[in-house]
Write an enzyme that holds these catalytic residues in place. Sequence first.
Site, short mmCIF file in Angstrom:
data_model
loop_
_atom_site.label_atom_id
_atom_site.label_comp_id
_atom_site.label_asym_id
_atom_site.label_seq_id
_atom_site.Cartn_x
_atom_site.Cartn_y
_atom_site.Cartn_z
N ARG A 26 96.89 68.21 40.07
CA ARG A 26 97.29 67.28 39.02
C ARG A 26 96.11 66.83 38.16
O ARG A 26 96.17 66.90 36.94
CB ARG A 26 97.96 66.04 39.63
N THR A 27 95.04 66.35 38.79
CA THR A 27 93.95 65.77 38.00
C THR A 27 93.28 66.82 37.13
O THR A 27 93.09 66.62 35.93
CB THR A 27 92.91 65.10 38.93
N LYS A 77 74.92 77.85 46.02
CA LYS A 77 73.55 78.36 46.14
C LYS A 77 72.55 77.24 46.39
O LYS A 77 71.36 77.48 46.47
CB LYS A 77 73.15 79.10 44.86
N ARG A 96 84.97 65.87 39.81
CA ARG A 96 85.47 65.42 41.12
C ARG A 96 84.52 65.93 42.19
O ARG A 96 84.08 67.07 42.15
CB ARG A 96 86.88 65.94 41.38
N HIS A 131 89.03 56.52 41.97
CA HIS A 131 89.77 57.53 41.22
C HIS A 131 90.25 56.85 39.94
O HIS A 131 91.44 56.58 39.76
CB HIS A 131 90.95 58.05 42.04
#
Length: 304
Positions: free
Chosen positions: A51-52, A80, A101, A129
């Site tokens: 969703r986000t 890496k 995120r 959030h």
Amino acid sequence: MRHLMSPLDFTTEELDKLFDLANDIERIPAKYAHACDGRILATCFYEPSTRTRLSFESAMTRLGGRVIGFSDAASSSASKGESVSDTIRIISCYADICAMRHPKEGAPMVAAEKSGIPVINAGDGGHQHPTQTLTDLLTIRSLKGALGGFTIGLCGDLKFGRTVHSLINALVRYSDIRFVFISPEELRVPDYITEMLKAKGIPYEEVIRLENVMPQLDLLYMTRVQKERFFNEEDYVRLKDFYILNVDKMALAKKDMLVLHPLPRVNEISVEVDNDPRAAYFRQARYGVYVRMALILTLLEIQV
């Protein structure tokens, strides 16, 4: 240059302007279809999201911009060993704005300190959030007519749920709000939140049974028990189906109560509830696109 790390980064007056803009985008989408022509959004997602991430991508695309990025850490140079600070310095060379995120709390803030472009916190661990909170606030304001003057029940994982923590911290700035926290003992809202409510004189109660409080709620905010936040599989299995909202429980609620959920849903809302006009969680997801469009325009200082 401005970033969004927390819902509290915007004053309530600024939020009103943001939500007015989001509502205008909802009403007249064609007016904004080319607002971000030539602009690029980078979506830097170090943990999975549907969703986000897609709502950010949809928002930028609807504004006429383009999107680059990665959907998990394994497909980025983090695999890496590259640091978040170095990654954002590179992304700043390629994009005009970034949504990030990360599973580690505070990582987007570290990025913002080194970034040459606006950074939006799209979720950091169990911490914040903010764009989900903006979505929640816009949904409540649009469907209820105001932010304030209601009793809201928050149900499920109140311990690890970053959406819950962000929403509570945002709502305490509005008047005449009462909280009802519905959870098993193991997933109760953290002490720092209840202490903050006591200090501000904001009424709240903590209960275990959802049925006992359904009749008094104006809003019910359901959450899933998040498997990814548990260290113990046994605890997750024991608690994951503790609450299931079904038609019998909905029969106890007010005729105009709204059910919200940040999604994804697992078992905590029965699919039979989807047909109830009080089920607002899919409308909530649509509001998420509008508010992210408004946020992108605001942080890029684009006026239409």
